[in-house]
Design an enzyme around this catalytic site. Sequence first.
Site, short mmCIF file in Angstrom:
data_model
loop_
_atom_site.label_atom_id
_atom_site.label_comp_id
_atom_site.label_asym_id
_atom_site.label_seq_id
_atom_site.Cartn_x
_atom_site.Cartn_y
_atom_site.Cartn_z
N HIS A 59 0.82 -1.22 0.00
CA HIS A 59 0.00 0.00 0.00
C HIS A 59 0.85 1.26 0.00
O HIS A 59 1.90 1.34 0.64
CB HIS A 59 -1.03 -0.02 1.13
CG HIS A 59 -0.51 0.17 2.52
ND1 HIS A 59 -0.29 1.41 3.06
CD2 HIS A 59 -0.23 -0.72 3.51
CE1 HIS A 59 0.11 1.29 4.32
NE2 HIS A 59 0.17 0.00 4.62
N ASP A 98 5.84 2.79 6.55
CA ASP A 98 4.60 2.00 6.52
C ASP A 98 3.60 2.75 5.63
O ASP A 98 2.98 3.71 6.08
CB ASP A 98 4.06 1.86 7.95
CG ASP A 98 2.73 1.17 8.03
OD1 ASP A 98 2.29 0.59 7.03
OD2 ASP A 98 2.11 1.24 9.12
N GLU A 158 -5.11 1.58 2.78
CA GLU A 158 -4.91 0.51 3.76
C GLU A 158 -4.98 1.05 5.18
O GLU A 158 -5.50 0.38 6.07
CB GLU A 158 -3.56 -0.18 3.52
CG GLU A 158 -3.38 -1.48 4.28
CD GLU A 158 -2.83 -1.34 5.71
OE1 GLU A 158 -2.81 -2.34 6.44
OE2 GLU A 158 -2.43 -0.21 6.08
N GLU A 159 -4.46 2.24 5.40
CA GLU A 159 -4.38 2.78 6.76
C GLU A 159 -5.75 3.14 7.32
O GLU A 159 -5.88 3.39 8.52
CB GLU A 159 -3.48 4.01 6.79
CG GLU A 159 -2.00 3.73 6.48
CD GLU A 159 -1.31 2.90 7.54
OE1 GLU A 159 -1.93 2.61 8.59
OE2 GLU A 159 -0.14 2.53 7.34
N ASP A 219 3.95 -5.80 3.47
CA ASP A 219 3.71 -4.72 4.43
C ASP A 219 4.87 -4.65 5.41
O ASP A 219 5.96 -5.15 5.14
CB ASP A 219 2.36 -4.94 5.12
CG ASP A 219 1.68 -3.65 5.51
OD1 ASP A 219 2.33 -2.78 6.11
OD2 ASP A 219 0.47 -3.50 5.24
N HIS A 248 4.26 4.06 13.04
CA HIS A 248 3.31 5.16 13.10
C HIS A 248 3.87 6.36 13.86
O HIS A 248 3.12 7.11 14.50
CB HIS A 248 1.97 4.71 13.68
CG HIS A 248 1.15 3.92 12.70
ND1 HIS A 248 -0.19 3.66 12.89
CD2 HIS A 248 1.48 3.32 11.53
CE1 HIS A 248 -0.64 2.94 11.88
NE2 HIS A 248 0.36 2.72 11.04
#
Length: 352
Positions: free
Chosen positions: A65, A174, A206-207, A229, A316
């Site tokens: 993603h 990410d 995706e997030e 991922d 994150h």
Amino acid sequence: MEQSEQNFLLELLQTPSPSSMEMEIQKKWIEYVKPYADEIRTDNAGNVIGVLNPEAEFKILLAGHSDEIALVVNRVDDHGFLHFDKMGGINPKAAVGMKVTVLGQGGTITGVIGVNAQHHGGLKGDFGIDDLFIDCGAKSKEEMEKFVQIGDLAVYKREPEIMMDRYISGRGLDNRTGAFIVAEVLRKLSQKNINVGVYAASTVNEETNMGGAYFAAAGLEPTMAIAVDVTFATDYPYVNKNKHGDIKLEGGPVLAKGAPINIKINRLLEEAARSKGMSVQYELTPRMTGTDADKMRLTGKGVPISLVSLPLRYMHSPVETASIQDIDEEIELLVTMIESMTGQESLNPLED
């Protein structure tokens, strides 16, 4: 990693791509992949898919993603300060004191996430997004609204860094590293004779909702799918490895084990790793993977899936950190597996 590859990875990481606003990064992905693909496909979700050997009956979907977590403006107050909500898994404590790029309707501007001075009591231990705000230097709501509307997005203003010629650090690894990896797998396979169709997808959303992966798999009806991922590295201070597992940078790609994962795809990956003398690590995903794999698995008549992840520190946060060696090895693992396939493989766990 060759310099040209590293330059492409850095370009992806420097391009704002908040979930729901991935258009710019997708255009750059197309430009890079187009010379190597037999076809480039897009869809109404915003996915981009590079295709090799489209006539093959056995179809492998690789999904990395391209979106990153972000802030979404939900209010402009009378003094011109921006208040915001989460677009994905924002950690409020990591946001404090950060610079941000606000992708406003009236132009891109810089802001800072303000923090109460410690002399005035600072932020208390238990605080959330509602306690934070963005200061762009505006003096009034009217001035701010010339640039920003409700629903506009912001990302951390943070450039990627190469550390010790070994690690790469920045925001949004990410999972723009995943979008990079599937592009490189396609590029390298384009120089080989393969017996299967390869569909390398830079997916969206995706997030937030994983809708991009659903669109991609539902539209393609692949024989199998692999989500590419990141996962939580635990090789830094104060992480409880007994609780969170032992995953380290430079330990190799991470394979998932659990109910959603197709055992026979994992065997193919393990055989490919052994053939290259490559170490792999494992994580547990007992019920769900929390990745694009979950949505791809439940499309059509059902799609056998696996998950290959890059170990990532500080997920994150604005300083996510990964190993360049692990990125290279993950690309090599996927290329080796796909190159070895005949297109006659059975993915049924009950068949030998």
